[in-house]
Motif scaffolding. Structure first.
Motif, PDB file in Angstrom:
ATOM      1  N   SER A  25     -55.312  69.268  11.658  1.00  0.00           N
ATOM      2  CA  SER A  25     -55.754  67.935  11.230  1.00  0.00           C
ATOM      3  C   SER A  25     -55.566  67.839   9.726  1.00  0.00           C
ATOM      4  O   SER A  25     -55.390  68.842   9.033  1.00  0.00           O
ATOM      5  N   ARG A  27     -53.246  66.406   6.853  1.00  0.00           N
ATOM      6  CA  ARG A  27     -51.954  65.833   6.482  1.00  0.00           C
ATOM      7  C   ARG A  27     -51.016  65.791   7.682  1.00  0.00           C
ATOM      8  O   ARG A  27     -51.301  66.339   8.730  1.00  0.00           O
ATOM      9  N   THR A  28     -49.893  65.158   7.501  1.00  0.00           N
ATOM     10  CA  THR A  28     -48.945  64.948   8.593  1.00  0.00           C
ATOM     11  C   THR A  28     -48.439  66.281   9.125  1.00  0.00           C
ATOM     12  O   THR A  28     -47.700  67.009   8.453  1.00  0.00           O
ATOM     13  N   PHE A  29     -48.842  66.581  10.337  1.00  0.00           N
ATOM     14  CA  PHE A  29     -48.533  67.868  10.962  1.00  0.00           C
ATOM     15  C   PHE A  29     -47.039  68.105  11.018  1.00  0.00           C
ATOM     16  O   PHE A  29     -46.573  69.226  10.786  1.00  0.00           O
ATOM     17  N   SER A  30     -46.273  67.078  11.303  1.00  0.00           N
ATOM     18  CA  SER A  30     -44.843  67.257  11.501  1.00  0.00           C
ATOM     19  C   SER A  30     -44.094  67.534  10.200  1.00  0.00           C
ATOM     20  O   SER A  30     -42.885  67.767  10.231  1.00  0.00           O
ATOM     21  N   ASN A  31     -44.779  67.543   9.070  1.00  0.00           N
ATOM     22  CA  ASN A  31     -44.136  67.930   7.815  1.00  0.00           C
ATOM     23  C   ASN A  31     -44.176  69.432   7.575  1.00  0.00           C
ATOM     24  O   ASN A  31     -43.565  69.920   6.627  1.00  0.00           O
ATOM     25  N   TYR A  32     -44.903  70.156   8.430  1.00  0.00           N
ATOM     26  CA  TYR A  32     -45.200  71.543   8.157  1.00  0.00           C
ATOM     27  C   TYR A  32     -44.544  72.506   9.134  1.00  0.00           C
ATOM     28  O   TYR A  32     -44.551  72.277  10.350  1.00  0.00           O
ATOM     29  N   TRP A  53     -40.624  72.394  11.541  1.00  0.00           N
ATOM     30  CA  TRP A  53     -41.358  71.174  11.829  1.00  0.00           C
ATOM     31  C   TRP A  53     -40.869  70.506  13.114  1.00  0.00           C
ATOM     32  O   TRP A  53     -41.636  69.918  13.861  1.00  0.00           O
ATOM     33  N   ASN A  74     -45.907  67.981  18.337  1.00  0.00           N
ATOM     34  CA  ASN A  74     -46.255  67.183  17.161  1.00  0.00           C
ATOM     35  C   ASN A  74     -47.104  65.968  17.521  1.00  0.00           C
ATOM     36  O   ASN A  74     -47.871  65.474  16.689  1.00  0.00           O
ATOM     37  N   ASN A  77     -50.448  67.464  17.527  1.00  0.00           N
ATOM     38  CA  ASN A  77     -50.798  68.225  16.311  1.00  0.00           C
ATOM     39  C   ASN A  77     -51.222  69.658  16.651  1.00  0.00           C
ATOM     40  O   ASN A  77     -52.214  70.169  16.102  1.00  0.00           O
ATOM     41  N   TYR A 100     -45.529  73.656   3.988  1.00  0.00           N
ATOM     42  CA  TYR A 100     -44.650  72.493   3.986  1.00  0.00           C
ATOM     43  C   TYR A 100     -43.228  72.936   4.312  1.00  0.00           C
ATOM     44  O   TYR A 100     -42.732  73.914   3.738  1.00  0.00           O
TER      45      TYR A 100
END
Length: 125
Positions: A25, A27-32, A53, A74, A77, A100
């Motif tokens: 939870s 920030r945007t999970f799919s950036n990591y 990602w 994604n 999450n 990231y």
């Protein structure tokens, strides 16, 4: 910040399987890029697997190749670690971690920015 919560650990006999989950939870999970590490008593934390990602790229420690599978959803999450043919020496606290996604994938603890609290996996002989 990214908050990570692992689950799915437990006690399993040698040769058995477990599936770990890590819910993210913040920030945007799919950036990591997401990694799994483990730490046995008295030992340093070690790399297990990492996933990009997109899920397209995955890398594993040699010791788990062919037995463990990392995956992610994604939309949910969540990142998973399916562990098969477990060995007693794989008893450890398993941690998920986030970094990231820069397109380069790392296998060292210091490269990851966010960590969960860990989940205990115990493999009995």
């Amino acid at each position: 910040q990214v908050q990570l919560v692992e689950s799915g650990g437990g006690l399993v006999q040698a040769g058995g399987s477990l599936r770990l989950s890590c819910a993210a939870s913040g920030r945007t999970f799919s950036n990591y890029a997401m990694g799994w590490f483990r730490q046995a008593p008295g030992k340093e934390r070690e790399f297990v697997a990492v996933i990009s990602w997109s899920g397209v790229f995955t890398y594993y420690a040699d010791s788990v190749k062919g037995r463990f599978t990392i995956s992610r959803d994604n939309a949910e999450n969540t990142v998973y670690l399916q562990m098969n043919s477990l060995k007693p020496e794989e008893t450890a606290v398993y941690y998920c971690a986030a970094r990231y996604d820069s397109g380069t994938y790392y296998f060292t603890v210091a490269r990851y920015d966010f960590w969960g609290q860990g989940t205990q996996v115990t493999v009995s002989s």
